[in-house]
Enzyme design. Structure first.
Site, PDB file in Angstrom:
ATOM      1  N   ARG A   1       0.890  -1.136  -0.014  1.00  0.00           N
ATOM      2  CA  ARG A   1      -0.111  -0.033   0.144  1.00  0.00           C
ATOM      3  C   ARG A   1       1.066   1.244  -0.111  1.00  0.00           C
ATOM      4  NH1 ARG A   1      -1.990   0.567   6.145  1.00  0.00           N
ATOM      5  NH2 ARG A   1       0.047   0.245   7.236  1.00  0.00           N
TER       6      ARG A   1
ATOM      7  N   GLU B   1      -2.531   7.392   6.789  1.00  0.00           N
ATOM      8  CA  GLU B   1      -1.107   7.610   7.062  1.00  0.00           C
ATOM      9  C   GLU B   1      -0.301   8.015   5.894  1.00  0.00           C
ATOM     10  OE1 GLU B   1      -0.763   4.102  10.773  1.00  0.00           O
ATOM     11  OE2 GLU B   1      -0.198   3.856   8.660  1.00  0.00           O
TER      12      GLU B   1
ATOM     13  N   CYS C   1       7.832  10.108  -4.327  1.00  0.00           N
ATOM     14  CA  CYS C   1       8.009   9.336  -5.727  1.00  0.00           C
ATOM     15  C   CYS C   1       8.946  10.368  -6.471  1.00  0.00           C
ATOM     16  CB  CYS C   1       6.691   9.574  -6.555  1.00  0.00           C
ATOM     17  SG  CYS C   1       6.719   8.928  -8.157  1.00  0.00           S
TER      18      CYS C   1
ATOM     19  N   CYS D   1       9.352  10.053 -10.132  1.00  0.00           N
ATOM     20  CA  CYS D   1       8.922   9.550 -11.346  1.00  0.00           C
ATOM     21  C   CYS D   1       9.178  11.083 -12.443  1.00  0.00           C
ATOM     22  CB  CYS D   1       7.501   9.043 -11.850  1.00  0.00           C
ATOM     23  SG  CYS D   1       6.341  10.409 -11.273  1.00  0.00           S
TER      24      CYS D   1
ATOM     25  N   CYS E   1       6.906  13.793 -10.948  1.00  0.00           N
ATOM     26  CA  CYS E   1       7.289  14.504  -9.912  1.00  0.00           C
ATOM     27  C   CYS E   1       8.605  15.207  -9.840  1.00  0.00           C
ATOM     28  CB  CYS E   1       7.556  13.416  -8.655  1.00  0.00           C
ATOM     29  SG  CYS E   1       5.830  12.660  -8.077  1.00  0.00           S
TER      30      CYS E   1
ATOM     31  N   GLU F   1      -5.980   5.303  15.666  1.00  0.00           N
ATOM     32  CA  GLU F   1      -5.469   4.012  15.752  1.00  0.00           C
ATOM     33  C   GLU F   1      -4.661   3.573  17.278  1.00  0.00           C
ATOM     34  OE1 GLU F   1      -3.565   2.077  12.324  1.00  0.00           O
ATOM     35  OE2 GLU F   1      -4.955   3.297  10.937  1.00  0.00           O
TER      36      GLU F   1
ATOM     37  N   TRP G   1       4.171  -5.839  13.792  1.00  0.00           N
ATOM     38  CA  TRP G   1       5.384  -5.409  12.997  1.00  0.00           C
ATOM     39  C   TRP G   1       6.320  -4.888  14.094  1.00  0.00           C
ATOM     40  CZ3 TRP G   1       4.990  -0.640  15.241  1.00  0.00           C
ATOM     41  CH2 TRP G   1       3.724  -0.086  15.298  1.00  0.00           C
TER      42      TRP G   1
ATOM     43  N   GLU H   1      -1.888  -8.768   8.355  1.00  0.00           N
ATOM     44  CA  GLU H   1      -2.453  -8.245   9.711  1.00  0.00           C
ATOM     45  C   GLU H   1      -3.474  -9.566  10.246  1.00  0.00           C
ATOM     46  OE1 GLU H   1      -2.369  -3.748   8.536  1.00  0.00           O
ATOM     47  OE2 GLU H   1      -4.438  -4.708   7.956  1.00  0.00           O
ATOM     48  N   LYS H   2      -3.148 -10.706   9.793  1.00  0.00           N
ATOM     49  CA  LYS H   2      -4.237 -11.781  10.366  1.00  0.00           C
ATOM     50  C   LYS H   2      -3.742 -11.982  11.938  1.00  0.00           C
ATOM     51  CE  LYS H   2      -1.515 -15.596   8.583  1.00  0.00           C
ATOM     52  NZ  LYS H   2      -0.485 -14.687   7.562  1.00  0.00           N
TER      53      LYS H   2
ATOM     54  N   HIS I   1      -2.376  -9.152  13.695  1.00  0.00           N
ATOM     55  CA  HIS I   1      -2.315  -8.091  14.560  1.00  0.00           C
ATOM     56  C   HIS I   1      -3.612  -7.952  15.458  1.00  0.00           C
ATOM     57  CE1 HIS I   1      -2.654  -3.493  15.317  1.00  0.00           C
ATOM     58  NE2 HIS I   1      -1.402  -3.206  14.463  1.00  0.00           N
TER      59      HIS I   1
END
Length: 680
Positions: A114, A153, A158, A160, A163, A316, A324, A364-365, A367
């Site tokens: 992500r 977040e 970048c 490229c 940018c 959060e 993590w 995240e299983k 977390h």
């Protein structure tokens, strides 16, 4: 008044990903039941749902979200509706590879993970504008809609071609001419003079990042480009739902819990209605005490509250562990209530979690979550979450209350960037944010409220302002500090202050004259020690403390010496000074000491200027007392951050609004105990 302003409850709930469970209607039904049993009321939905909302280009599916929002509204709950730009669907990356980021080595990244999208991409901006507008139009009048959560977040950069072109234009808009660029970036160094605008490009990992002015401006551009994308995201949302507040979740650097470094949150904060942030301390670790970590959490809470000078939100946190950290240890019994109320004590109006329900697969299983894979309300974590919800209901009168500090510390993101770039001193011992946290710790230990502000804030309302290691300081800030002290303020600064200007160019002619006038000294040299080396300084009362890392060699002008060096070629010269400037005083701490050694300096200041906590008679460094005020009513959060029972003595009897019981002047707390008190 919008719904958020009229919401009397603390927000309690968290990130909910029903799109992962659409093939399990019994799970979605169970969620609504468990939300009520957990005493939760607010859920952030949709931030990673783009593939479900738009499974194919131009084909939208909102029916599932309609039902979820209706079901939450049906139990009197709130939805913080997220825009899905944090993760693109695979069809988009495949059809439009330009939406993927290019890293600093100019390599195009692949789909996956992500936050690897390009903020400059015209296609990406077009697609996010379409779906955000549809979301706003569809849910603008929905009774569950409480707030907008934009993306997730924001971070990264970048390199490229899009940018690069945007950065080039950013530089052109700032400097106007190539002569000005070359002056600010000190172009002749290593023959880096720019002779054509097309030669300007982002810093490369090849070449040691030697052009510090370029590095600094690139980081400024990344912040501005991120904000520009955010503003693009909210354009239609703001127009269609003008009464719904907008936020995006800020972060902390999770390795050692310091402020997030990649974006200038001071600038970003001006573009959100409410500050929110994500906090994941590594409680019960093996490298520091619980109080050590709690102090760092307090620092960042106070920083993010101070950015807008009003209550913030915890968007959060975890009710148990994360997935993590190097070691993912779960919270011990009692810590969840204590850590949740610490957020509230420092000015949060929420405690929201990542996540509501554990994912069944992928990263995240495992977390932490309110609902575990057992789908049960009877496990320890669920019961502790339910208890937090129950307590938040009991203390809801505290919501929207404010904090009033007499002490401020200045934190500057750009200063951190410039100081990190400085190829001198100790490359691993500069520790700018950690040093601020060391100074903050003195006040946290003594229950003295602190605002962590920026140099742009109004300083006049504070009795004491502390500016450790303000390495990069422009002339206007020097004048502002002079005006603050001249009007009666107390200022404390340290080594590695005032060495470069806003372009990261050194000051010629020695330490800047406005600082010499303010502090009554001239800093001649900064001596850097190896980790095993130390010096000593002795105060006027005979107290001797060790110093390390940095020692400023000082020439006394009009200041008075408070402590002198004992060793090295500058033995006998000033190490700590104070100068009367107008109605105020300016202190300079020339050497780094252990945290405990700051007591000698600050004890005298606190006593002379009456900055101690008026509620606490006999405090305890592992028991934190924080206050919030509303309608002339003070609320005191008394929190035991240790693994042993503790006690303190306070000025007067109070009522614990959690238990409803009268609390005497002597307060005893069990392990991880917490009380919320108010005057009878």
């Amino acid at each position: 008044m919008n719904k958020y302003m009229s919401e009397k409850r603390f927000l309690h709930g968290g990130d909910y990903n029903p799109d992962q469970w659409l093939n399990y209607p019994e799970i979605l039904e169970k969620d609504i039941e468990l939300m009520q049993k957990a005493n939760t009321n607010t859920f952030s939905i949709g931030m990673f749902s783009w593939a479900t909302l738009e499974p194919e280009e131009g084909q939208f599916n909102f029916e599932w979200l309609d039902k979820i929002m209706d079901d939450i509204a049906g139990i009197g709950g709130n939805v913080i509706l997220s825009t899905p730009s944090g993760a693109r669907p695979a069809w988009m990356s495949h059809k439009y590879p330009e939406v993927l980021r290019t890293n600093e080595r100019r390599e195009k990244m692949l789909h996956g993970g992500r936050h690897n999208h390009c903020f400059s991409s015209p296609v990406y901006r077009e697609k996010i504008a379409i779906i955000n507008k549809l979301l706003a139009e569809r849910y603008k009048n929905h009774p569950a809609l409480l707030m907008w959560h934009i993306s997730n977040e924001y971070s990264g950069e970048c390199h490229c071609d899009y940018c690069q072109a945007n950065f080039r234009q950013w530089v052109k808009d700032k400097y106007k001419t190539l002569d000005e660029v070359n002056y600010a970036w000190w172009g002749p160094f290593w023959s880096h003079t720019i002779t054509d605008w097309d030669q300007i490009e982002s810093p490369s990992p090849i070449g040691e990042n030697a052009v510090h002015g370029l590095n600094l401006d690139w980081k400024r551009f990344v912040t501005d480009q991120t904000i520009d994308f955010y503003e693009h995201e909210i354009k239609d949302i703001r127009q269609i739902t003008p009464d719904i507040p907008i936020t995006t979740n800020f972060m902390a650097d999770t390795d050692d819990l310091i402020p997030f470094q990649s974006l200038d949150y001071a600038k970003f904060s001006q573009h959100v209605d409410i500050i929110s942030w994500d906090c994941y301390p590594a409680w019960h670790n093996d490298w520091g005490t619980t109080a050590d970590l709690a102090s760092k959490v307090g620092f960042i809470n106070d920083q993010y509250r101070s950015l807008k000078q009003k209550p913030f939100l915890i968007m959060e946190s975890t009710p148990s562990g994360v997935n993590w950290h190097k070691v993912n240890k779960t919270k011990r019994p009692g810590m969840h209530l204590l850590s949740s109320l610490q957020f509230i004590a420092h000015g949060s109006d929420s405690n929201l979690y990542f996540q509501w329900r554990k994912s069944r697969g992928s990263s995240e299983k495992f977390h932490g979550a309110v609902v575990d894979h057992d789908n049960s309300e009877n496990n320890r974590v669920f019961r502790e979450v339910s208890l937090v919800g129950e307590v938040l209901e009991k203390i809801q009168e505290v919501k929207t209350s404010d904090k009033h500090a007499k002490v401020a510390m200045i934190y500057d993101w750009e200063n951190k960037w410039a100081l990190d770039d400085a190829q001198g001193f100790g490359l691993e011992t500069k520790r700018y944010p950690h040093t601020l946290q060391d100074h903050y710790r003195y006040f946290w230990d003594r229950d003295i409220e602190v605002d962590v502000v920026t140099k742009e804030h109004d300083l006049s309302k504070y009795k004491l302002v502390i500016i450790p290691m303000l390495y990069m300081i422009d002339e206007s800030t020097m004048i502002k500090l002079q005006e603050y002290v001249h009007s009666g303020g107390i200022l404390v600064s340290t080594y590695l202050t005032g060495l470069v200007n806003e372009s990261d160019l050194t000051y010629l002619g020695g330490w800047p004259e406005p600082l010499q006038e303010l502090f009554g000294i001239s800093v001649l040299e900064t001596d850097t020690y190896y980790p095993s080396q130390y010096n000593q300084i002795t105060f006027l009362d005979g107290t001797t403390v060790e110093t390390k890392d940095y020692q400023s060699v000082i020439d006394l002008l009009s200041a008075k010496t408070l402590a002198s060096y004992e060793k090295d070629f500058y033995a006998g010269t000033p190490a700590v000074t104070v100068n009367t400037f107008g109605k105020g005083q300016a202190y300079f701490i020339g050497a780094r000491t252990e945290v405990s050694s700051l007591n000698t300096i600050y004890d005298a200041i606190i006593e002379e200027f009456d900055l101690s906590n008026p509620f606490v008679v006999n405090g305890n460094p592992v028991v934190s007392v924080q206050s919030r005020t509303k309608n002339n009513q003070d609320y005191y959060f008394v929190m035991n951050f240790s693994e042993h029972p503790q006690s303190i003595t306070v000025k007067e009897e109070t009522v614990d609004i959690i238990s409803g019981e009268t609390q005497g002047k002597n307060i005893s707390l069990p392990v991880y105990g917490v009380k919320v008190l108010k005057r009878r």
